[in-house]
Design a protein around this motif. Structure first.
Motif, PDB file in Angstrom:
ATOM      1  N   ARG A 232      -1.715  -3.943  17.151  1.00  0.00           N
ATOM      2  CA  ARG A 232      -1.527  -4.973  15.657  1.00  0.00           C
ATOM      3  C   ARG A 232      -1.236  -4.202  14.828  1.00  0.00           C
ATOM      4  O   ARG A 232      -1.060  -3.502  13.797  1.00  0.00           O
ATOM      5  CB  ARG A 232      -2.265  -6.248  16.214  1.00  0.00           C
ATOM      6  N   ASP A 233      -2.390  -3.609  14.616  1.00  0.00           N
ATOM      7  CA  ASP A 233      -2.771  -2.399  12.955  1.00  0.00           C
ATOM      8  C   ASP A 233      -2.217  -1.268  13.386  1.00  0.00           C
ATOM      9  O   ASP A 233      -1.759  -0.869  12.103  1.00  0.00           O
ATOM     10  CB  ASP A 233      -4.054  -2.008  13.413  1.00  0.00           C
ATOM     11  N   PHE A 234      -1.498  -0.954  14.263  1.00  0.00           N
ATOM     12  CA  PHE A 234      -0.410   0.143  14.231  1.00  0.00           C
ATOM     13  C   PHE A 234       0.963  -0.044  13.235  1.00  0.00           C
ATOM     14  O   PHE A 234       1.721   0.511  12.462  1.00  0.00           O
ATOM     15  CB  PHE A 234      -0.494   0.849  15.731  1.00  0.00           C
ATOM     16  N   SER A 235       1.487  -1.297  13.932  1.00  0.00           N
ATOM     17  CA  SER A 235       2.799  -2.180  13.755  1.00  0.00           C
ATOM     18  C   SER A 235       2.062  -2.436  12.384  1.00  0.00           C
ATOM     19  O   SER A 235       3.717  -2.489  11.871  1.00  0.00           O
ATOM     20  CB  SER A 235       2.928  -3.194  14.711  1.00  0.00           C
ATOM     21  N   THR A 236       1.789  -3.042  11.802  1.00  0.00           N
ATOM     22  CA  THR A 236       1.359  -3.137  10.104  1.00  0.00           C
ATOM     23  C   THR A 236       1.713  -2.130   9.827  1.00  0.00           C
ATOM     24  O   THR A 236       2.194  -1.766   8.435  1.00  0.00           O
ATOM     25  CB  THR A 236       0.124  -3.201   9.657  1.00  0.00           C
ATOM     26  N   ARG A 237       0.932  -0.845   9.645  1.00  0.00           N
ATOM     27  CA  ARG A 237       0.990   0.169   9.105  1.00  0.00           C
ATOM     28  C   ARG A 237       2.119   0.307   9.254  1.00  0.00           C
ATOM     29  O   ARG A 237       2.639   1.067   8.269  1.00  0.00           O
ATOM     30  CB  ARG A 237       0.106   1.194   9.429  1.00  0.00           C
ATOM     31  N   THR A 238       3.049   0.990  10.731  1.00  0.00           N
ATOM     32  CA  THR A 238       5.264   1.334  10.726  1.00  0.00           C
ATOM     33  C   THR A 238       5.745   0.319   9.900  1.00  0.00           C
ATOM     34  O   THR A 238       6.097   1.313   9.282  1.00  0.00           O
ATOM     35  CB  THR A 238       4.859   1.500  12.335  1.00  0.00           C
ATOM     36  N   ALA A 239       5.459  -0.613   9.246  1.00  0.00           N
ATOM     37  CA  ALA A 239       6.234  -1.857   9.187  1.00  0.00           C
ATOM     38  C   ALA A 239       5.981  -1.313   8.074  1.00  0.00           C
ATOM     39  O   ALA A 239       7.091  -0.877   6.416  1.00  0.00           O
ATOM     40  CB  ALA A 239       6.297  -3.459   9.621  1.00  0.00           C
ATOM     41  N   ALA A 240       5.134  -1.417   7.162  1.00  0.00           N
ATOM     42  CA  ALA A 240       4.693  -0.940   5.471  1.00  0.00           C
ATOM     43  C   ALA A 240       5.060   0.522   5.108  1.00  0.00           C
ATOM     44  O   ALA A 240       5.675   0.616   4.102  1.00  0.00           O
ATOM     45  CB  ALA A 240       2.835  -0.396   5.108  1.00  0.00           C
ATOM     46  N   SER A 241       5.664   1.348   5.952  1.00  0.00           N
ATOM     47  CA  SER A 241       6.316   3.070   6.030  1.00  0.00           C
ATOM     48  C   SER A 241       8.054   2.639   5.824  1.00  0.00           C
ATOM     49  O   SER A 241       8.534   3.774   5.695  1.00  0.00           O
ATOM     50  CB  SER A 241       5.877   4.018   6.467  1.00  0.00           C
ATOM     51  N   PHE A 242       8.263   1.874   5.710  1.00  0.00           N
ATOM     52  CA  PHE A 242       9.264   2.189   6.484  1.00  0.00           C
ATOM     53  C   PHE A 242      10.244   2.038   5.587  1.00  0.00           C
ATOM     54  O   PHE A 242      12.014   2.554   5.033  1.00  0.00           O
ATOM     55  CB  PHE A 242       9.887   0.642   7.168  1.00  0.00           C
ATOM     56  N   THR A 243      10.218   0.907   4.411  1.00  0.00           N
ATOM     57  CA  THR A 243      11.052   1.397   2.604  1.00  0.00           C
ATOM     58  C   THR A 243      10.086   1.863   1.842  1.00  0.00           C
ATOM     59  O   THR A 243       9.607   1.325   1.590  1.00  0.00           O
ATOM     60  CB  THR A 243      11.189  -0.279   2.578  1.00  0.00           C
TER      61      THR A 243
END
Length: 268
Positions: A232-243
């Motif tokens: 879950r934490d990995f997904s949060t960090r990944t999404a934050a880095s998209f834009t």
């Protein structure tokens, strides 16, 4: 009036701003008014209630809707300017005043969290359902992982008591940007209007998914597949880095184009 201008996403308003406001403030007003229209288009508004707010650049003032206008009627110049004590500084283009609950909830957050430039509060049905659910928001969908940590504030009745502001701020905490108001609804915040809308969208979607999923399993949480916290934490960090240009910027602009095509009177 400012009609038929071609402002889209360039943020250059020097040729279209014909109001008494500076270009910088007018841009915020247009963005906020457009977001009211977005929320209405998505069906998340409720008569004349709920609020979306934004800080006036370079001030301790904030903008919110005049009390009596539907979200699909809000315009850049109809937005009311208030200070952090709830006093009206500029009534905008109407004499409708404000709903005190908007100041109690939003004013509390803007005053205590200078990092937050926009806040958005709705009573969309699924968000209220989750707000009434003892277990709160469940980490079962990718949308919920994108949001990250969620804060909760216990219900104290309709928010008209200024003394509740301190408790709202304490509930939100120093870093979180999403707050579930128990038995009431949700508040999403951001360091820009775009980010607040992005979180609002994800939080509403998360609640919709949860309500549907719980109905599928008859409310039996043991039947839900919940990924471990590391994933879950990995997904949060990944999404934050998209834009890279800012959280929610591209997403907001994509929806801006919809409401602009439908009716650009929000620029007035």
């Amino acid at each position: 009036m400012i009609s038929n201008n071609k402002f889209t996403s360039s943020d250059d308003l020097s040729l279209v701003n014909k109001t008494k406001y500076s270009d910088e403030e007018y841009l915020v007003r247009v963005k906020l008014a457009a977001t009211y229209r977005m929320v209405a288009h998505l069906g998340w508004d409720e008569l004349i209630y709920n609020h979306l707010t934004a800080r006036v650049p370079g001030t301790d003032h904030m903008l919110l809707n005049a009390f009596g206008m539907r979200f699909d009627e809000v315009t850049a110049t109809s937005l009311v300017t208030i200070d952090m004590d709830g006093k009206i500084i500029d009534a905008g283009s109407t004499d409708l005043g404000i709903n005190k609950t908007g100041y109690v909830i939003h004013g509390a957050i803007h005053k205590a969290r200078p990092d937050i430039l926009a806040t958005m509060h709705v009573h969309q049905e699924d968000t209220v359902a989750v707000a009434c659910y003892k277990e709160g928001l469940l980490p079962i969908s990718q949308n919920s992982f994108i949001i990250g940590d969620i804060s909760y504030h216990n219900y104290e009745g309709i928010s008209i008591n200024a003394q509740e502001q301190e408790r709202i701020v304490k509930s939100l905490g120093p870093v979180n940007k999403n707050l579930i108001l128990r038995n009431h609804g949700i508040v999403s915040c951001g360091n820009s209007i775009e980010e607040a809308f992005f979180f609002l969208y994800q939080l509403v979607k998360t609640c919709e998914i949860q309500v549907k999923m719980l109905s599928m399993v008859g409310g039996d949480i043991s039947k839900l597949d919940i990924p471990d916290k590391q994933i879950r934490d990995f997904s949060t960090r990944t999404a934050a880095s998209f834009t890279k240009q800012g959280n929610g910027k591209k997403e907001w602009k994509s929806y801006y184009r919809i409401v602009e095509k439908l009716d650009d009177s929000f620029k007035n």
